[in-house]
Scaffold this active site. Structure first.
Site, PDB file in Angstrom:
ATOM      1  N   SER A  72      31.562  38.272  42.534  1.00 59.22           N
ATOM      2  CA  SER A  72      32.135  39.574  42.854  1.00 59.22           C
ATOM      3  C   SER A  72      31.790  39.970  44.279  1.00 59.22           C
ATOM      4  O   SER A  72      30.718  39.651  44.784  1.00 59.22           O
ATOM      5  CB  SER A  72      31.612  40.645  41.903  1.00 59.22           C
ATOM      6  OG  SER A  72      32.128  41.909  42.305  1.00 59.22           O
TER       7      SER A  72
ATOM      8  N   LYS B 118      31.225  38.459  34.348  1.00 58.53           N
ATOM      9  CA  LYS B 118      32.118  38.896  35.435  1.00 58.53           C
ATOM     10  C   LYS B 118      33.302  39.690  34.866  1.00 58.53           C
ATOM     11  O   LYS B 118      33.729  40.695  35.437  1.00 58.53           O
ATOM     12  CB  LYS B 118      32.603  37.690  36.242  1.00 58.53           C
ATOM     13  CG  LYS B 118      33.632  38.054  37.316  1.00 58.53           C
ATOM     14  CD  LYS B 118      33.046  38.994  38.344  1.00 58.53           C
ATOM     15  CE  LYS B 118      33.934  39.589  39.393  1.00 58.53           C
ATOM     16  NZ  LYS B 118      35.276  39.353  39.556  1.00 58.53           N
TER      17      LYS B 118
ATOM     18  N   HIS C 220      32.120  43.074  33.992  1.00 59.93           N
ATOM     19  CA  HIS C 220      31.875  43.746  35.285  1.00 59.93           C
ATOM     20  C   HIS C 220      33.192  44.361  35.783  1.00 59.93           C
ATOM     21  O   HIS C 220      33.242  45.494  36.250  1.00 59.93           O
ATOM     22  CB  HIS C 220      31.333  42.729  36.300  1.00 59.93           C
ATOM     23  CG  HIS C 220      31.452  43.135  37.745  1.00 59.93           C
ATOM     24  ND1 HIS C 220      32.677  43.150  38.415  1.00 59.93           N
ATOM     25  CD2 HIS C 220      30.551  43.565  38.647  1.00 59.93           C
ATOM     26  CE1 HIS C 220      32.501  43.567  39.654  1.00 59.93           C
ATOM     27  NE2 HIS C 220      31.207  43.825  39.835  1.00 59.93           N
ATOM     28  N   ASN C 221      34.274  43.604  35.674  1.00 55.07           N
ATOM     29  CA  ASN C 221      35.562  44.115  36.140  1.00 55.07           C
ATOM     30  C   ASN C 221      36.067  45.259  35.275  1.00 55.07           C
ATOM     31  O   ASN C 221      36.681  46.198  35.776  1.00 55.07           O
ATOM     32  CB  ASN C 221      36.601  42.987  36.179  1.00 55.07           C
ATOM     33  CG  ASN C 221      36.420  42.110  37.410  1.00 55.07           C
ATOM     34  OD1 ASN C 221      35.336  42.057  37.991  1.00 55.07           O
ATOM     35  ND2 ASN C 221      37.456  41.408  37.808  1.00 55.07           N
TER      36      ASN C 221
ATOM     37  N   GLU D  51      34.329  48.101  36.478  1.00 52.82           N
ATOM     38  CA  GLU D  51      34.942  48.414  37.788  1.00 52.82           C
ATOM     39  C   GLU D  51      36.204  49.280  37.586  1.00 52.82           C
ATOM     40  O   GLU D  51      36.392  50.291  38.271  1.00 52.82           O
ATOM     41  CB  GLU D  51      35.278  47.092  38.478  1.00 52.82           C
ATOM     42  CG  GLU D  51      36.073  47.162  39.764  1.00 52.82           C
ATOM     43  CD  GLU D  51      36.441  45.746  40.258  1.00 52.82           C
ATOM     44  OE1 GLU D  51      35.516  44.923  40.462  1.00 52.82           O
ATOM     45  OE2 GLU D  51      37.646  45.451  40.415  1.00 52.82           O
TER      46      GLU D  51
HETATM   47  C1  6PG Z   1      35.373  41.613  42.414  1.00 54.33           C
HETATM   48  C2  6PG Z   1      36.710  42.100  41.908  1.00 54.33           C
HETATM   49  C3  6PG Z   1      37.747  41.032  41.931  1.00 54.33           C
HETATM   50  C4  6PG Z   1      39.038  41.460  41.263  1.00 54.33           C
HETATM   51  C5  6PG Z   1      39.874  42.331  42.087  1.00 54.33           C
HETATM   52  C6  6PG Z   1      41.206  42.703  41.486  1.00 54.33           C
HETATM   53  O1  6PG Z   1      34.426  41.797  41.660  1.00 54.33           O
HETATM   54  O2  6PG Z   1      35.285  41.086  43.522  1.00 54.33           O
HETATM   55  O3  6PG Z   1      36.557  42.519  40.593  1.00 54.33           O
HETATM   56  O4  6PG Z   1      37.245  39.923  41.261  1.00 54.33           O
HETATM   57  O5  6PG Z   1      39.783  40.351  41.012  1.00 54.33           O
HETATM   58  O6  6PG Z   1      39.188  43.488  42.439  1.00 54.33           O
HETATM   59  O7  6PG Z   1      41.162  43.069  40.175  1.00 54.33           O
HETATM   60  P1  6PG Z   1      42.465  43.705  39.503  1.00 54.33           P
HETATM   61  O8  6PG Z   1      43.643  43.104  40.193  1.00 54.33           O
HETATM   62  O9  6PG Z   1      42.432  43.325  38.074  1.00 54.33           O
HETATM   63  O10 6PG Z   1      42.365  45.170  39.757  1.00 54.33           O
END
Ligand code: 6PG
Length: 467
Positions: free
Chosen positions: A127, A181, A184-185, A188
């Protein structure tokens, strides 16, 4: 055979990971399916030890054994094709690492197929976006521990550091790294949506100008809300559009995309009985945003409450919004970490929750000041089922719930949609309810389907002839 490590897939993330590795002094072999990206990277690498290959066999043969190959390829079928093209040239003991956003179940399948051939396979969550990949991401490796140990020196070197701690820790077996991960997303998504709702309240209810909202976010970033996402929000709000001179945010279409990891987080939660409502609500908020054309029509048909503009005490309400946002974030992270805990128990992964909070403090998108407190909560109680009941957070939400209730109620009464803030409050209220009304649901199930129920006063399974 002189390259220490090889990188396949030279899009932005792959190129930056290769440059990051090369900056540590190792000889890096690079390969891309099409030669244009390889050439671009060579031009960009200006004398760094990046060595391009245009044939996969040459690439593999250039690597020191046991070979270490990092895949930065689009998740899904492309990973399988690259693995298929590599395998004929590999030997037992070689290691493939997938640094993309692969689904953890795909990683487990690939792990099993490759282990049968004696090839080590690590699914590595990375990430930090493109800047993180170049300067130091947060790294979540999963797979066999002994295989991880062979590449740990490279991974810890390229990871971000917080103090003396590298943002890279062994996560667990098989697909555990990619699972971590993925969630984590999901966190996010929820964090981004909560911030967006705080912004919406400041803008649409308190009617503050964008520049002032940018200042508020910048101030919040000095305190307990300090995080990458708050920081970039302040910067985003300050950005002007070169073409129109307006705030750039006001000319960006209100439709949000996604690549799937947040959706996978929700699916895994739903499949396994994990209450991950805030993360899922943030996904639905993206889905609602993308039916823009329907919303535009609905706006001409459907009415909200008539808005009477009251004189709200500005400073007091800005503080309510700050506390509401903090509490929403606590609830969202509580859901994410309880998804980790429940899945860890389910899959027998023994996820290192305390260390995961530590590696999330740097490099990654959800890096935030309060991950220190989250890590301390797991240090005090490794088996903590929910962050909300950790003494620090229990005390915090006791104090901040009033503000969250104020903001959510004001939003509801004003017809402003605050899906994740209101879901956070519902989650908090249902989680703290020892005796809920689910007894009525169970009675209904028994009434129409003889699904039976348990009683509060004696053991066993009961059915009533309700009619
Ligand atoms: C990270 C992000 C990354 C992710 C993008 C887009 O941790 O660096 O989570 O891996 O792929 O931010 O995510 P979405 O297109 O699903 O919003």
């Amino acid at each position: 055979m002189f390259n220490t490590i090889g990188v396949i897939g030279l899009g932005v993330m792959g190129s930056n990971i290769a440059l990051n590795m090369a900056s540590e002094g190792d000889q890096i072999a690079v390969y891309n399916y099409t030669s244009d990206l390889t050439d671009q990277l060579v031009q960009k690498s200006k004398g760094q030890p990046i060595n391009p290959y245009y044939d996969i066999q040459d690439f593999v043969e250039s690597l020191k054994t046991p070979r270490k190959i990092f895949l930065m390829v689009t998740a899904g079928k492309p990973i399988d094709s690259v693995i298929d093209s590599l395998v004929p040239f590999l030997e037992a003991g070689d290691i493939i690492m997938d640094g993309g956003n692969s689904h953890y179940e795909d990683t487990e399948r690939r792990y099993s197929e490759l282990i049968a051939k004696g090839i080590g396979y690590l699914g590595i969550g990375i990430s930090g976006g493109e800047v993180g990949a170049l300067n130091g991401p947060s790294i979540m490796p999963g797979g066999d521990k002994d295989v991880y140990e062979k590449v740990a020196p490279f991974l810890t070197k390229i990871a971000d550091q917080v103090g003396d701690t590298p943002c890279c820790v062994y996560i667990g077996p098989k697909g555990a790294g990619h699972f971590v991960k993925m969630v984590h997303n999901g966190i996010e998504y929820a964090d981004m949506q909560l911030i967006t709702e705080a912004y919406t309240f400041l803008r649409e209810k308190l009617l503050l100008p964008i520049d002032e909202i940018a200042d508020i976010f910048a101030t919040w970033n000095q305190g307990e809300l300090k995080s990458y996402l708050i920081e970039i929000t302040a910067e985003i709000l300050r950005k002007k559009d070169e073409r129109t001179g307006l705030s750039l945010i006001d000319v960006i279409l209100d439709k949000v995309g996604q690549k799937g990891t947040g959706k996978w987080t929700s699916i895994q939660a739903i499949d396994n009985g994990i209450p991950s409502s805030i993360i899922t609500e943030s996904l639905f908020a993206r889905y609602i945003s993308s039916i823009k054309e329907e919303r535009v029509i609905a706006e001409t048909i459907l009415e909200g409450p008539s808005m009477e503009q009251q004189n709200l005490d500005k400073d007091l309400w800005i503080e309510y919004v700050r506390q509401a946002l903090y509490m929403g974030k606590v609830c969202a992270y509580a859901q994410g970490f309880s998804q980790y805990k429940m899945s860890s128990d389910l899959y027998d992964w023994n996820l290192p929750l305390k260390d995961m909070a530590l590696i999330f403090r740097g490099g990654c998108i959800i890096r935030a000041e309060f991950l220190n407190v989250i890590s301390e909560a797991f240090e005090a109680e490794a088996n903590l089922s929910n962050l909300l009941i950790a003494p620090y957070f229990a005390e915090k939400v006791k104090e901040y719930q009033f503000a969250l209730r104020k903001v959510v109620c004001e939003g509801i009464n004003s017809g402003i949609s605050l899906p994740c803030l209101s879901t956070s409050l519902s989650y908090y209220d249902s989680y703290r309810t020892g005796r809920s009304n689910a007894n009525l649901l169970q009675a209904q199930r028994d009434y129409f389907g003889a699904h039976t129920y348990e009683r509060t006063d004696m053991a066993g399974v009961f059915h009533t002839d309700w009619q």
